[in-house]
Enzyme design. Sequence first.
Site, mmCIF file in Angstrom:
data_model
loop_
_atom_site.group_PDB
_atom_site.id
_atom_site.type_symbol
_atom_site.label_atom_id
_atom_site.label_comp_id
_atom_site.label_asym_id
_atom_site.label_seq_id
_atom_site.Cartn_x
_atom_site.Cartn_y
_atom_site.Cartn_z
ATOM 1 N N GLY A 90 -8.650 -0.316 -1.969
ATOM 2 C CA GLY A 90 -9.410 -0.773 -2.857
ATOM 3 C C GLY A 90 -10.574 0.077 -3.290
ATOM 4 O O GLY A 90 -10.394 1.248 -2.809
ATOM 5 N N ARG A 91 -11.814 -0.239 -3.592
ATOM 6 C CA ARG A 91 -13.100 0.581 -3.999
ATOM 7 C C ARG A 91 -13.763 0.763 -2.939
ATOM 8 O O ARG A 91 -14.590 1.793 -2.846
ATOM 9 C CB ARG A 91 -13.780 0.152 -5.129
ATOM 10 N N GLU A 94 -14.314 4.247 -0.937
ATOM 11 C CA GLU A 94 -15.284 5.261 -1.801
ATOM 12 C C GLU A 94 -16.540 5.515 -1.193
ATOM 13 O O GLU A 94 -17.268 6.452 -0.947
ATOM 14 C CB GLU A 94 -15.463 4.894 -3.302
ATOM 15 N N CYS A 120 -3.559 2.279 0.719
ATOM 16 C CA CYS A 120 -3.758 2.444 -0.674
ATOM 17 C C CYS A 120 -5.142 3.492 -0.531
ATOM 18 O O CYS A 120 -4.790 4.552 0.016
ATOM 19 C CB CYS A 120 -4.258 1.282 -1.377
ATOM 20 N N HIS A 121 -6.221 3.073 -1.160
ATOM 21 C CA HIS A 121 -7.375 3.964 -1.187
ATOM 22 C C HIS A 121 -8.075 4.012 0.232
ATOM 23 O O HIS A 121 -8.925 4.843 0.494
ATOM 24 C CB HIS A 121 -8.330 3.652 -1.992
ATOM 25 N N TYR A 140 -2.212 5.689 -2.197
ATOM 26 C CA TYR A 140 -2.135 5.686 -3.556
ATOM 27 C C TYR A 140 -2.001 6.891 -4.015
ATOM 28 O O TYR A 140 -2.581 7.827 -3.793
ATOM 29 C CB TYR A 140 -3.473 4.854 -3.882
#
Length: 203
Positions: A90-91, A94, A120-121, A140
């Site tokens: 997900g975000r 980051e 994923c992320h 991802y």
Amino acid sequence: MENTKKVLFLTGDFAEDYETMVPFQMLLMVGYEVHAVCPNKKKGDTIKTAIHDFEGDQTYSEKPGHNFQLNYSFSDVNPADYAGLVIAGGRAPEYLRLNKEVLDLVRHFAENNKPLAAVCHGIQILTAARVVEGRKLTAYPAVGPEVELAGGTYVAVEATEAVVDGNLVTSPAWPGHPKFIRAFLDVMGAKIELDQPIRLASV
């Protein structure tokens, strides 16, 4: 399951909803003690999750997900207490990858050859921690260039797949959860035996 052990689960605000809820619940289901944590948050706090979906646009859409309650305080984590680490996508990665304590945590698992899984992320945290050099892994697709820049070999697979390289388990996205968690359990050395059928409460 033999030898029930502790697993550390790293997530954060706007982590992907499925990639937080599902691995956490699956690992609890098979008998692990799972500590879900987020930097600067404590046991009982919640994170907001986001739902990533594919609806014909050039990238995923993002919608509000569930609130997820953390069951352990990040400040109380001693990485030596855990047999494995799982990182949600997900975000959240980051900003989580900007936290030195998070990177040091990841390095502990990598340097001690403990099971380390990311989806994923979540792989962005692995690349920021510089633990993918010489390793084969997936992510991802948009994170693929980061893997290569960090010295890893990006393996392009379907979203339903997982890639294993030694102690490292990765998957491109939440459709890969069945193989992702299965592979993580294999790396953990888990042995699951249902010698009796699961009995549900009668109503």
